[in-house]
Design a protein around this motif. Sequence first.
Motif, short mmCIF file in Angstrom:
data_model
loop_
_atom_site.label_atom_id
_atom_site.label_comp_id
_atom_site.label_asym_id
_atom_site.label_seq_id
_atom_site.Cartn_x
_atom_site.Cartn_y
_atom_site.Cartn_z
N LEU A 167 -12.23 -4.45 20.69
CA LEU A 167 -12.44 -5.87 21.01
C LEU A 167 -12.62 -6.12 22.52
N ILE A 184 1.31 -4.65 10.43
CA ILE A 184 0.11 -4.37 9.61
C ILE A 184 0.42 -4.51 8.12
N PHE A 185 1.54 -3.94 7.70
CA PHE A 185 1.74 -3.81 6.25
C PHE A 185 2.72 -4.85 5.66
N LEU A 223 -5.99 -11.13 14.17
CA LEU A 223 -6.32 -10.49 15.45
C LEU A 223 -7.73 -10.89 15.90
N LEU A 247 -5.44 -8.42 10.41
CA LEU A 247 -6.66 -8.03 11.14
C LEU A 247 -7.53 -9.26 11.40
N GLU A 295 -3.02 -2.53 -7.29
CA GLU A 295 -2.33 -2.96 -6.07
C GLU A 295 -3.25 -3.81 -5.20
N THR A 296 -2.66 -4.69 -4.43
CA THR A 296 -3.46 -5.43 -3.45
C THR A 296 -3.01 -5.01 -2.05
N TRP A 354 4.94 -2.15 14.77
CA TRP A 354 3.49 -2.02 14.61
C TRP A 354 3.14 -1.88 13.13
N LEU A 387 -7.66 2.18 11.91
CA LEU A 387 -8.63 1.08 11.99
C LEU A 387 -8.13 -0.01 12.93
N PHE A 388 -6.85 -0.36 12.80
CA PHE A 388 -6.29 -1.38 13.69
C PHE A 388 -6.35 -0.93 15.15
N LEU A 389 -6.00 0.33 15.35
CA LEU A 389 -6.02 0.85 16.72
C LEU A 389 -7.44 0.78 17.29
N PHE A 425 -8.44 -13.11 19.15
CA PHE A 425 -9.22 -12.58 20.26
C PHE A 425 -10.44 -13.46 20.54
N VAL A 438 -5.67 2.87 7.73
CA VAL A 438 -5.60 1.46 8.14
C VAL A 438 -5.03 1.35 9.56
N LYS A 439 -4.02 2.17 9.85
CA LYS A 439 -3.45 2.14 11.20
C LYS A 439 -4.47 2.54 12.25
N TRP A 475 -3.16 -6.13 4.56
CA TRP A 475 -3.53 -5.88 5.96
C TRP A 475 -4.80 -6.59 6.44
N MET A 535 0.85 -1.19 0.00
CA MET A 535 0.00 0.00 0.00
C MET A 535 0.89 1.24 0.00
N ARG A 559 -2.65 4.38 4.30
CA ARG A 559 -1.89 3.69 5.36
C ARG A 559 -2.29 4.23 6.74
N ILE A 594 -9.87 -1.22 16.40
CA ILE A 594 -10.29 -2.62 16.63
C ILE A 594 -9.63 -3.16 17.90
N ILE A 595 -8.36 -2.80 18.10
CA ILE A 595 -7.66 -3.31 19.29
C ILE A 595 -8.31 -2.78 20.57
#
Lengths: 199, 371
Positions: A21, B13-14, B165, B162, B154-155, B9, A13-15, B169, A10-11, B158, A1, A7, A17-18
Motif C-alpha cells: 500500500l 487477522i483471524f 485496512l 483486510l 467453513e467461512t 497480529w 497476504l496481509f504482510l 489506507f 493469509v498472513k 479475514w 480457519m 492461515r 498488502i501492508i
Amino acid sequence: MTNLKDRQRVKWLFLFIIIYLPVQYGIVGIVGLHHSEPWPSFVFPGFRSVPIAGLQPYSHIDTEFHLYKSDGSEPVVVSGMELFQWVPRSQSRGFLRTHFFEPEEIEQYSPEMKLWLNEQICQTYPGRQFERFEVVLRETFYSRDNNGLRQDSVKTHLRTGFQLPRQSCTEERCRDWPDEKGQSGSVIESQGGSSWINP
Amino acid sequence: MDQSIKGRWESWIFDYWHPTREALALYRIFTGLFILFFLMPPADLYSHLAALPDDLFTPPPGPMMLFDRFPEAWLLHGVHWLLVLSLVAMTLGVYTRLSSLLSGLFILFLKGFIYSIGKINHDLLLAVIPLLFAFSNWGAAWSVDSVIRNKKEETAGWPLPLLALLIGFMMFTAGFPKILGGWLAFDTQAARGHFLNQYFLKERRDLLAESATGWESSVLWESLDYLTIFFEVGFILAIWRLSSARLFVCFAILFHFSTMMIMNIAFLFNFVAYAAFLNWDYVLQQIRRMEERLAGREPVRPFILKTPILWGLGLVSVFSLVKFITAFDSLVELSDLQSWELLLVSAAVPVALAGIWRSFRSDRICRYLNG
C-alpha cells in the motif's frame, strides 16, 4: 480457519498488502507528477490544491468552444459539458483538461478527431453548419459582497482553433459536402493558429 | 490470550470477525443486488466510447496502457452482459467464488475503458468487494452451491480486516495531502474552495448547494476542513478493532451525506464496502423474527418461510420501489446526482446514527481509547 497452510498464506497476504500500500502510494505520487494518476490504485482523491483564502476573490477556469459560421456572424458559444453531454459529469472536467488544454495538442488533432468533433457539433446543433472551431479557456473571477459571491470579471487565457471539415449537418448526422466536381469528400483544412493570451 | 506482537497480529487477522454462514450470505445477496440495481457501469456510454477517435484514447498509467484504442461497442456490451450474468450467479450462489472473481474483473475491465478518456474516478472498492469476499466463502449458505454440496462449510472472516485496512489506507491518502496542502491553516477554507469548484465548474447546484454559496462564516468552513481531516486520517487508527472501524464507517456515512447535501456527490460506490461492516447477525435475527411473525399466517407459510427468499425478495422489492419512485423524480435537477442516490444515502443516515449510538452506549470505544 483451521488449515495451518491457509492461515500462513493469509498472513503473508496481509504482510504483502501492508508493504504494497505505501509503495504503490509513492508510485502514484511520482507517476502522477509527470503523467496522470495511475489506475487501479488504492487511493482516494486528496484535493490538495483547493484552499482559498477568506478574503481573496474566487476564480475558476472553464473550457468553452466557439463555433463560427462562414457568414462572419457572432460565434455560438458552447460549454464542454453541453458539447460532450455523454461524458459523466464526474469526468467532464478531467476530460476537457486532458484534451482541450494544450494548444500544441489541439493543433495536431488528427483528421479523424476533427471529423468526430464535427459529429459532436452536429448532434448538439442539428441542421446548423459551422466553419471554424475554437477552444477558449476563460477564467471567471468573483468578488464578495454582503450577498455572497458576485461575478466580477473574465480573463481569456487561451484561444486556439481550426477549420472544421467541410461537412453539412443534417438532423443528427454529418454528411460530406460535395466538392466542386460534385463528388463527395472530406477536406480537412488545417488552419490552426493559437495564442496564449498574457494577462 | 497471546498478547505478543505476533499474537495480536494473528488475532487481528483471524479473530476480527467470525461471520456465520448466513450472515455472509445476507451480505452476498445484498452486494449482488445493490450493484445490479444501482452501480452497474453505464451501458449507454459504450457506443460513445467505441466511436471515439484514437486521439482521445488516453489510458491512465497501468494495465489499460496495454491497449491502444477503445474496443468495439459490441465487446463492451458483451462484457457488460457477462458482468450481469456473473453478478446474478454470485447473488444466487452459483459457482460463487468464480462468479465473484469474474464480477470484480469485469467491473475493472469496463471501468478501465471508461477511465481511458482522460479522467479516472475513485470507485475501486466496488471491484474489490467481490474479489475479496470471494475468499470469505460467502456462498457457504443460501446458495445453489450449498444445496449441491450439502455440507456445512467453513467461512473466513479475514477479508473484513483486510477491507478495513484498504479503506483506512485509502482514507489516509485522502487526508494526508490535505494536511500538506494547507487545509489546516486558519486563513484558508479549503472545503469552501472545493465546494465552489463543484458549484461553478461541475454545475452541481441541488439540495443545499445554492444556500451554501452564501455561507460566509469562516469558522463554519474551517470546522469542515478540520472534521474532514480528522475523519480521513483517523480512519487508519480505527481499523484495528471491529467496533472502532464500525464507528468510523458510521462517520463515513454522515460525511458522505453532508458532501451530498452540499456538493451533490453521493459516492455510493463506497457504501457496498461500508455495508460489510454492518452487524449482519443482528440483521439476520430481525429477519428471522419477521419470519416467525409471518409463520402465523397460513397463506404465506408454504412459500415465504425461507429467510433467503424473504431477504432477496425484500431487497428486490425495496430497490425496485426506489428505482420506480425516482423514475418520475424531480428531487434533484441541477446536478448529476440521481434521486435514488439521494434516497439511498439518506436512508443510511439513521443506520449510521444508530451505530454511533450503540458504539458509545456500549462503552467499547471508551475502553479502546483508554487502552
